[in-house]
Design a protein around this motif. Structure first.
Motif, PDB file in Angstrom:
ATOM      1  N   GLU A  12       0.809  -1.227   0.000  1.00  0.00           N
ATOM      2  CA  GLU A  12       0.000   0.000   0.000  1.00  0.00           C
ATOM      3  C   GLU A  12       0.841   1.276   0.000  1.00  0.00           C
ATOM      4  OE1 GLU A  12      -4.009  -1.492   2.268  1.00  0.00           O
ATOM      5  OE2 GLU A  12      -2.465  -0.509   3.453  1.00  0.00           O
ATOM      6  N   GLN A  13       2.063   1.163   0.474  1.00  0.00           N
ATOM      7  CA  GLN A  13       2.896   2.354   0.618  1.00  0.00           C
ATOM      8  C   GLN A  13       3.595   2.701  -0.704  1.00  0.00           C
ATOM      9  OE1 GLN A  13       2.995   4.348   3.215  1.00  0.00           O
ATOM     10  NE2 GLN A  13       1.540   3.042   4.308  1.00  0.00           N
ATOM     11  N   PRO A  14       4.044   3.940  -0.821  1.00  0.00           N
ATOM     12  CA  PRO A  14       4.716   4.326  -2.069  1.00  0.00           C
ATOM     13  C   PRO A  14       6.141   3.778  -2.188  1.00  0.00           C
ATOM     14  CG  PRO A  14       4.588   6.212  -0.571  1.00  0.00           C
ATOM     15  CD  PRO A  14       3.781   5.106   0.047  1.00  0.00           C
ATOM     16  N   ARG A  15       6.751   3.375  -1.071  1.00  0.00           N
ATOM     17  CA  ARG A  15       8.120   2.844  -1.085  1.00  0.00           C
ATOM     18  C   ARG A  15       8.190   1.578  -0.244  1.00  0.00           C
ATOM     19  NH1 ARG A  15       8.867   8.229  -1.867  1.00  0.00           N
ATOM     20  NH2 ARG A  15       7.870   8.601   0.137  1.00  0.00           N
ATOM     21  N   GLN A  58       6.354  -0.517   7.813  1.00  0.00           N
ATOM     22  CA  GLN A  58       6.370   0.575   8.799  1.00  0.00           C
ATOM     23  C   GLN A  58       7.720   0.644   9.505  1.00  0.00           C
ATOM     24  OE1 GLN A  58       4.114   2.600   8.439  1.00  0.00           O
ATOM     25  NE2 GLN A  58       2.653   1.316   7.343  1.00  0.00           N
ATOM     26  N   ARG A 115       1.688   1.353  -3.786  1.00  0.00           N
ATOM     27  CA  ARG A 115       0.372   2.036  -3.706  1.00  0.00           C
ATOM     28  C   ARG A 115      -0.752   1.112  -4.157  1.00  0.00           C
ATOM     29  NH1 ARG A 115       3.237   6.218  -6.459  1.00  0.00           N
ATOM     30  NH2 ARG A 115       3.918   7.808  -4.985  1.00  0.00           N
ATOM     31  N   ARG A 136      -3.619   2.900  -6.582  1.00  0.00           N
ATOM     32  CA  ARG A 136      -3.870   4.338  -6.499  1.00  0.00           C
ATOM     33  C   ARG A 136      -2.669   5.097  -7.031  1.00  0.00           C
ATOM     34  NH1 ARG A 136      -8.431   5.666  -4.164  1.00  0.00           N
ATOM     35  NH2 ARG A 136      -9.387   4.316  -2.598  1.00  0.00           N
ATOM     36  N   ALA A 154      -0.374   8.729  -6.750  1.00  0.00           N
ATOM     37  CA  ALA A 154       0.141   9.392  -5.552  1.00  0.00           C
ATOM     38  C   ALA A 154      -0.923  10.240  -4.861  1.00  0.00           C
ATOM     39  CB  ALA A 154       1.357  10.243  -5.905  1.00  0.00           C
ATOM     40  N   ARG A 184     -10.755  -3.036   1.765  1.00  0.00           N
ATOM     41  CA  ARG A 184     -10.454  -1.610   1.842  1.00  0.00           C
ATOM     42  C   ARG A 184     -11.613  -0.868   1.210  1.00  0.00           C
ATOM     43  NH1 ARG A 184      -6.694   1.161   4.248  1.00  0.00           N
ATOM     44  NH2 ARG A 184      -5.249  -0.334   5.096  1.00  0.00           N
ATOM     45  N   MET A 230      -0.800   4.994   9.339  1.00  0.00           N
ATOM     46  CA  MET A 230      -0.416   3.841   8.520  1.00  0.00           C
ATOM     47  C   MET A 230      -1.606   3.176   7.848  1.00  0.00           C
ATOM     48  SD  MET A 230       0.627   1.141  11.551  1.00  0.00           S
ATOM     49  CE  MET A 230       0.106  -0.337  10.694  1.00  0.00           C
ATOM     50  N   PHE A 251      -8.477   5.113   9.606  1.00  0.00           N
ATOM     51  CA  PHE A 251      -9.436   5.845   8.772  1.00  0.00           C
ATOM     52  C   PHE A 251      -9.964   7.109   9.443  1.00  0.00           C
ATOM     53  CE2 PHE A 251     -10.005   2.924   5.163  1.00  0.00           C
ATOM     54  CZ  PHE A 251      -9.303   1.840   5.638  1.00  0.00           C
ATOM     55  N   MET A 281      -2.338   8.314   3.291  1.00  0.00           N
ATOM     56  CA  MET A 281      -1.975   7.380   2.220  1.00  0.00           C
ATOM     57  C   MET A 281      -1.791   8.087   0.875  1.00  0.00           C
ATOM     58  SD  MET A 281      -1.919   4.403   3.777  1.00  0.00           S
ATOM     59  CE  MET A 281      -2.188   3.031   2.652  1.00  0.00           C
ATOM     60  N   ILE A 282      -1.965   9.410   0.847  1.00  0.00           N
ATOM     61  CA  ILE A 282      -1.787  10.116  -0.424  1.00  0.00           C
ATOM     62  C   ILE A 282      -0.704  11.181  -0.269  1.00  0.00           C
ATOM     63  CG2 ILE A 282      -4.132   9.677  -1.227  1.00  0.00           C
ATOM     64  CD1 ILE A 282      -4.954  12.400  -0.389  1.00  0.00           C
ATOM     65  N   GLU A 283      -0.056  11.496  -1.367  1.00  0.00           N
ATOM     66  CA  GLU A 283       1.044  12.450  -1.300  1.00  0.00           C
ATOM     67  C   GLU A 283       0.616  13.818  -1.802  1.00  0.00           C
ATOM     68  OE1 GLU A 283       4.853  11.091  -2.915  1.00  0.00           O
ATOM     69  OE2 GLU A 283       4.355   9.077  -2.218  1.00  0.00           O
TER      70      GLU A 283
END
Lengths: 470, 103
Positions: free
Chosen positions: A34-37, A41, A81, A98, A100, A451, B56, B60, B79-81
């Motif tokens: 789910e994370q961009p990189r 965690q 993502r 998704r 960014a 989700r 993280m 929500f 979760m968005i940049e």
């Protein structure tokens, strides 16, 4: 529909290690995260250089970077993502990709085997005022530090228990921040349960020395540390204004801008519950975990679990379990013989045992506080739907026997977080009302989408599928 | 509530959150950018404002509405940049603790 031999869900130490080894061993592998990189965690990074972060995070940051590099050179396909919103018994996974800025598009992938490496989350504990802006998890502050180089400032109070709480406290101080107080819910002296576990705890003494070192450091830096903290309350109108608690028979009140709480971590079991895998109640860790064999296989064919999602073992153990799951996948999917799997697994099983030997001690040293199981009636338990402890108790008294029925009675657990935050508290509340052992109350059933996705996202799924049909 | 480490040399990004101009850094999540700016409330409920809690993607609480191309309602700000010219605002959630009779 796209296909892959192995789909790994989650890009933390377990997922990265699993995907890298499987790909190296000739298994066609895709990792979605789910994370961009990559990094999960624990090894989260903002992808920029900072000598201050190098100094603060030290060995952990270096090791995370090494793990990521090994993964990137393994030949595994990486999809950042990307969330999994649906999993079926045939190995079909619904993905939500998704960009960014959050715009979603969907696709389906079919995998011969799926490794769920969805990690851990901080244990939700509903206390008075925990919904106020300005109250956050301590892990959240650490994520802000690692990914955005942000340090808490103002009147910062830390509360709860566990190694992460102490680590975050020292990182804040070393980054030049200040801490108004640290409220430890565990007693000052080691409890009897912890003492009993010490002889078999491997590096247990080192862990205890580390803990004592943390407290000494905090005291040297002038941080007031209170032990045996009970009755934690976050006060304020609109946002946090003060923190109240009891310790040593005295009620305290301290003005505060930011309250960082941490009550240990629990496995993220949303995906394993969604596929209907068997789960067991882990009494020591006070959490559900999927029942797994020694290679991480679940009770559902095609599905395995690696890392903290299968029971809290920490980052080191997660990495080892990722490799074990990868060896098993390679043996099941073709490229590796069973004998070779077992030969390569033997040293890994030893490593895993060594890495997890300290866990029973840590669980005994830092148990969830008593107030976690008994929130006052006016406390909001379900943050999404605003359901109070009183309404949950009332529904339980009216005959509601489990969290699934409770959803229909109260909408508790039916908001966007889908019970991720209220589930454990609801379980404790229902058990208390019926006077039953906590492990007899089942966890909330999980249904797709895992989700939340918008109607627009769904429309894009339909279009993609019909395109493929033509 | 949060300050930036001095050796963070990432490019600046400017966005708008409910008519407030917010300067962030490239790669910040929207939640991080708002917290760094001192904005703790990202979502409104009948029970009051809420802000980022877990950072993280599991709580929500940091739901926002992102306006314009590619945006959406009820997105997780953690979760968005951020990007230059982004326009966003608090998400408003109806929940079952609305005052009696509202349902």
């Amino acid at each position: 529909m796209k296909r892959t031999q192995l789909l790994v869900v989650g890009g933390g130490p377990a997922g990265l290690a699993a995907a890298a080894l499987a790909a190296q061993r000739g298994v066609e592998t895709m990792l979605v995260d789910e994370q961009p990189r990559p990094g999960g965690q624990i090894y989260r990074s903002g992808g920029f250089t900072s000598s201050t972060l190098d100094r603060l995070l030290g060995e952990s940051r270096r090791h995370g970077a090494e793990l990521v590099t090994a993964f990137e050179h393994s030949g595994a396909v990486y999809r950042p993502r990307t969330s999994v919103w649906h999993l079926d018994p045939d190995g079909e996974a619904g993905l939500l990709v998704r960009d960014a800025q959050g715009a979603g598009a969907s696709e389906t992938i079919r995998a011969e085997r799926i490794v769920l490496a969805t990690g851990a989350m901080e244990r939700p504990v509903a206390f008075a005022g925990w919904t106020l802006p300005g109250v956050m998890n301590a892990g959240a502050a650490q994520i802000l530090l690692k990914s955005s180089a942000l340090v808490p400032e103002g009147r910062v109070v830390l509360a709860g228990s566990g190694p992460l709480l102490l680590l975050v406290a020292t990182q804040i101080l070393e980054a030049g921040g200040r801490i108004a107080a640290l409220l430890e819910t565990a007693p000052r002296n080691m409890n009897a349960a912890a003492l009993r576990r010490l002889p078999r705890a491997g590096r247990g003494w080192r862990e205890i020395a580390r803990g004592i070192g943390f407290y000494r450091y905090l005291q040297r830096r002038g941080v007031p540390v209170h032990f045996d903290v009970d009755g934690l309350v976050a006060e304020g109108t609109g946002a946090l204004g003060a923190v109240c608690w009891q310790s040593g028979g005295v009620t305290h009140r301290l003005p505060a801008d930011l309250l960082l709480v941490h009550f240990g971590v629990i496995p993220v079991t949303h995906a394993t519950r969604a596929i209907g895998a068997d789960h067991v109640w882990d009494q020591a860790q006070q959490a559900w975990r999927p029942r797994l064999d020694e290679f991480g296989a679940t009770s559902v064919s095609r599905y395995a679990v690696a890392g903290d999602a299968g029971g809290i073992g920490g980052a080191q153990a997660a990495e080892v379990s990722g490799r074990l799951v990868a060896l098993d996948a390679a043996a099941r999917l073709g490229p590796m013989s069973r004998d070779e799997r077992d030969r390569l697994a033997a040293p890994l099983h030893k490593k895993w045992n060594a890495a997890t030997a300290v866990r029973p001690l840590l669980d005994a040293l830092y148990p969830p506080p008593a107030f976690a199981a008994d929130p006052a009636d006016d406390i909001v338990v379900c943050r999404c739907e605003g359901v109070t402890a009183a309404r949950i108790r009332e529904a339980a008294r009216r005959g509601c026997t489990g969290p699934n029925q409770l959803k229909a009675f109260t909408r508790c657990g039916m908001g966007p977080c889908q019970g991720r935050q209220c589930g454990p508290v609801v379980q404790a509340l229902i058990a208390a009302v019926h006077g039953r052992p906590i492990e007899t109350i089942p966890p909330m059933r999980v249904r797709p989408p895992l989700r939340a996705l918008s109607v627009g996202d769904l429309a894009r799924i339909a279009r993609a599928d019909s395109d493929e049909a033509y | 509530m949060f300050r930036r480490l001095p050796d963070d040399e990432r490019d600046r990004v400017v966005l708008t959150f409910e008519d407030e101009r917010i300067e962030a850094r490239r790669g910040d999540t929207l939640a991080a950018a708002l917290l760094a700016h001192g904005r703790m409330v990202t979502r409104e409920t009948a029970g009051g404002g809420r802000g980022p809690f877990c950072m993280m993607g599991v709580c929500f609480e940091c739901l926002v509405d992102v306006h314009g191309r590619g945006g959406g309602r009820g997105l997780q700000a953690c979760m968005i940049e951020v990007c230059d010219g982004m326009k966003a605002g608090r998400h408003r959630t109806q929940s079952s603790d609305e005052p009696e009779g509202a349902a």
